[in-house]
Design an enzyme around this catalytic site. Structure first.
Site, PDB file in Angstrom:
ATOM      1  N   SER A 158       0.845  -1.200   0.000  1.00  0.00           N
ATOM      2  CA  SER A 158       0.000   0.000   0.000  1.00  0.00           C
ATOM      3  C   SER A 158       0.880   1.250   0.000  1.00  0.00           C
ATOM      4  CB  SER A 158      -0.873  -0.003   1.258  1.00  0.00           C
ATOM      5  OG  SER A 158      -1.503   1.256   1.425  1.00  0.00           O
TER       6      SER A 158
ATOM      7  N   TYR B  63      -1.126  -0.759  10.536  1.00  0.00           N
ATOM      8  CA  TYR B  63      -1.313  -0.934   9.085  1.00  0.00           C
ATOM      9  C   TYR B  63      -0.139  -0.307   8.332  1.00  0.00           C
ATOM     10  CZ  TYR B  63      -3.566  -0.960   4.494  1.00  0.00           C
ATOM     11  OH  TYR B  63      -3.851  -1.183   3.165  1.00  0.00           O
TER      12      TYR B  63
ATOM     13  N   ILE C 118      -9.318   2.333  -2.945  1.00  0.00           N
ATOM     14  CA  ILE C 118     -10.484   1.723  -3.607  1.00  0.00           C
ATOM     15  C   ILE C 118     -11.482   1.362  -2.516  1.00  0.00           C
ATOM     16  CG2 ILE C 118     -11.313  -0.100  -5.150  1.00  0.00           C
ATOM     17  CD1 ILE C 118      -8.478  -0.759  -5.883  1.00  0.00           C
TER      18      ILE C 118
ATOM     19  N   THR D 246       8.476  -1.880  -5.648  1.00  0.00           N
ATOM     20  CA  THR D 246       7.092  -1.627  -5.238  1.00  0.00           C
ATOM     21  C   THR D 246       6.508  -0.637  -6.228  1.00  0.00           C
ATOM     22  OG1 THR D 246       7.553  -2.047  -2.916  1.00  0.00           O
ATOM     23  CG2 THR D 246       5.625  -0.690  -3.403  1.00  0.00           C
TER      24      THR D 246
HETATM   25  N1  LIG Z   1      -8.840  -1.136  -0.815  1.00  0.00           N
HETATM   26  C1  LIG Z   1      -7.869  -0.255  -0.798  1.00  0.00           C
HETATM   27  O1  LIG Z   1      -8.080   0.969  -0.910  1.00  0.00           O
HETATM   28  C2  LIG Z   1      -6.451  -0.689  -0.633  1.00  0.00           C
HETATM   29  C3  LIG Z   1      -5.437   0.231  -0.824  1.00  0.00           C
HETATM   30  C4  LIG Z   1      -4.113  -0.157  -0.645  1.00  0.00           C
HETATM   31  C5  LIG Z   1      -3.823  -1.472  -0.302  1.00  0.00           C
HETATM   32  N2  LIG Z   1      -4.832  -2.354  -0.134  1.00  0.00           N
HETATM   33  C6  LIG Z   1      -4.452  -3.734   0.220  1.00  0.00           C
HETATM   34  O2  LIG Z   1      -4.925  -4.608  -0.769  1.00  0.00           O
HETATM   35  C7  LIG Z   1      -5.194  -5.892  -0.190  1.00  0.00           C
HETATM   36  C8  LIG Z   1      -6.601  -6.327  -0.573  1.00  0.00           C
HETATM   37  O3  LIG Z   1      -7.492  -5.292  -0.196  1.00  0.00           O
HETATM   38  P1  LIG Z   1      -9.057  -5.362  -0.422  1.00  0.00           P
HETATM   39  O4  LIG Z   1      -9.532  -3.984  -0.600  1.00  0.00           O
HETATM   40  O5  LIG Z   1      -9.396  -6.387  -1.437  1.00  0.00           O
HETATM   41  O6  LIG Z   1      -9.441  -5.812   1.055  1.00  0.00           O
HETATM   42  P2  LIG Z   1     -10.488  -6.850   1.586  1.00  0.00           P
HETATM   43  O7  LIG Z   1     -10.628  -6.625   3.024  1.00  0.00           O
HETATM   44  O8  LIG Z   1     -11.686  -6.808   0.728  1.00  0.00           O
HETATM   45  O9  LIG Z   1      -9.715  -8.199   1.303  1.00  0.00           O
HETATM   46  C9  LIG Z   1      -8.842  -8.773   2.174  1.00  0.00           C
HETATM   47  C10 LIG Z   1      -9.198 -10.241   2.216  1.00  0.00           C
HETATM   48  O10 LIG Z   1      -8.289 -10.888   3.104  1.00  0.00           O
HETATM   49  C11 LIG Z   1      -9.029 -11.861   3.784  1.00  0.00           C
HETATM   50  N3  LIG Z   1      -8.388 -12.232   5.040  1.00  0.00           N
HETATM   51  C12 LIG Z   1      -8.340 -11.486   6.184  1.00  0.00           C
HETATM   52  N4  LIG Z   1      -7.717 -12.195   7.149  1.00  0.00           N
HETATM   53  C13 LIG Z   1      -7.368 -13.386   6.601  1.00  0.00           C
HETATM   54  C14 LIG Z   1      -6.700 -14.534   7.089  1.00  0.00           C
HETATM   55  N5  LIG Z   1      -6.255 -14.606   8.353  1.00  0.00           N
HETATM   56  N6  LIG Z   1      -6.509 -15.584   6.247  1.00  0.00           N
HETATM   57  C15 LIG Z   1      -6.949 -15.518   4.969  1.00  0.00           C
HETATM   58  N7  LIG Z   1      -7.593 -14.463   4.447  1.00  0.00           N
HETATM   59  C16 LIG Z   1      -7.798 -13.416   5.266  1.00  0.00           C
HETATM   60  C17 LIG Z   1     -10.381 -11.235   4.041  1.00  0.00           C
HETATM   61  O11 LIG Z   1     -11.371 -12.212   4.320  1.00  0.00           O
HETATM   62  C18 LIG Z   1     -10.618 -10.489   2.742  1.00  0.00           C
HETATM   63  O12 LIG Z   1     -11.341 -11.271   1.817  1.00  0.00           O
HETATM   64  C19 LIG Z   1      -4.984  -5.729   1.312  1.00  0.00           C
HETATM   65  O13 LIG Z   1      -3.690  -6.173   1.657  1.00  0.00           O
HETATM   66  C20 LIG Z   1      -5.074  -4.234   1.512  1.00  0.00           C
HETATM   67  O14 LIG Z   1      -4.346  -3.803   2.626  1.00  0.00           O
HETATM   68  C21 LIG Z   1      -6.130  -2.009  -0.292  1.00  0.00           C
END
Ligand SMILES: NC(=O)c1ccc[n+]([C@@H]2O[C@H](COP(=O)([O-])OP(=O)(O)OC[C@H]3O[C@@H](n4cnc5c(N)ncnc54)[C@H](O)[C@@H]3O)[C@@H](O)[C@H]2O)c1
Length: 258
Positions: free
Chosen positions: A149, A163, A196, A251
């Site tokens: 991120s 985080y 997002i 990255t």
């Molecule tokens: N959405 C954003 O704006 C954004 C921005 C930057 C980075 N990210 C990163 O992108 C990645 C995905 O984000 P997202 O928006 O799809 O989030 P999300 O919360 O929808 O997806 C994360 C998934 O990880 C799963 N998860 C959580 N704990 C778990 C465990 N112990 N074992 C297995 N699965 C587990 C959850 O069930 C979920 O489906 C994350 O690492 C997040 O930090 C997201």
């Protein structure tokens, strides 16, 4: 540039989340055999049901707690036993996020809250990489992508200390492992997605900005829109493809801004 993953074996963690699901779908739409994992078994069924695989691609759902090393390594061994060449070709760690937490002053953060974000984002990455690299070394080839991120590059909009620390930790891990794994033909990179509203925590965060705050956020992005899960999946597929064959330890911000 035509990216094709026909016959490749791909492990995706967090495949129920907005980003992970789109990544899983994108690989399967380009011929890959995708092992979609998440802690949410019901959501995985939806990931499979909503996929549109082509070129012989497929998605197999495998419920998995990414923080449990024995479970991760057991699943990897099982997949290796069924794949063409006995290895996972590509591993993408998208499980992570803020685990339902919101910003608090550091003195109010419990040890459990601090650790739970680290466990899924960083220990999860460790568990995946540790499990898939022996098979990749046997083949002298493998691609790993971690979803980090911008929170790991600068400060986090979430205000959540664990985080920001975890996302920075992933970036350090990627850099270090690239050095270690390069001689074995294994590349590892990270993607840093722009904001997002792809999960309930991010949606809550977006809502909290109100109309003016939302408009200001979009205005602050050079390309004047929020990221989409497809933007992230495209970057992941590029990094996992031979087109990125000389890129490792990097990255890549996918956030519409310089
Ligand atoms: N959405 C954003 O704006 C954004 C921005 C930057 C980075 N990210 C990163 O992108 C990645 C995905 O984000 P997202 O928006 O799809 O989030 P999300 O919360 O929808 O997806 C994360 C998934 O990880 C799963 N998860 C959580 N704990 C778990 C465990 N112990 N074992 C297995 N699965 C587990 C959850 O069930 C979920 O489906 C994350 O690492 C997040 O930090 C997201």
């Amino acid at each position: 540039m035509q990216i094709d993953f026909t016959g490749k074996s791909v492990l995706v963690t967090g495949a129920v989340g907005g980003i992970g699901r789109t990544i899983a779908h994108s690989f399967a739409a380009r011929g890959a055999i995708v092992f979609a994992t998440d802690i949410l078994a019901d959501g995985l069924s939806e990931t499979v049901a909503s996929a549109a695989p082509t070129n012989g691609g497929t998605i197999v759902a495998r419920p998995l707690d990414i923080t449990d090393f024995a479970a991760v390594s057991g699943l990897v061994s099982e997949i290796e036993g069924t794949s063409n060449r006995g290895q996972i070709d590509i591993a993408v760690h998208a499980a992570g996020g803020v685990k339902g937490q919101t910003a608090q002053f550091i003195e109010d953060v419990s040890s459990e809250e601090w650790a739970s974000i680290f466990e899924v984002n960083v220990n999860g990455a460790f568990n995946v990489v540790k499990s898939v690299t022996p098979g990749m070394k046997r083949e002298s080839k493998g691609e790993i992508v971690i979803i980090s991120s911008p929170a790991g590059l600068r400060t986090s909009r979430t205000g959540i200390q664990s985080y920001a620390m975890s996302k920075a930790g992933q970036i350090g891990l990627v850099r270090q492992l690239a050095q270690e794994l390069g001689p074995f033909g294994i590349r590892i990179n990270a993607v840093a997605p722009g904001f997002i509203a792809s999960n309930p925590d991010a949606q809550k965060q977006w809502n909290s900005y109100g109309k003016d705050g939302q408009a200001a956020l979009v205005e602050s992005i050079a390309l004047r829109r929020l990221a989409r899960p497809e933007d992230i999946a495209h970057a992941v597929m590029f990094l996992a493809s031979d087109f990125a064959g000389f890129i490792t330890g990097q990255t890549v911000p996918v956030n519409g801004s310089p």
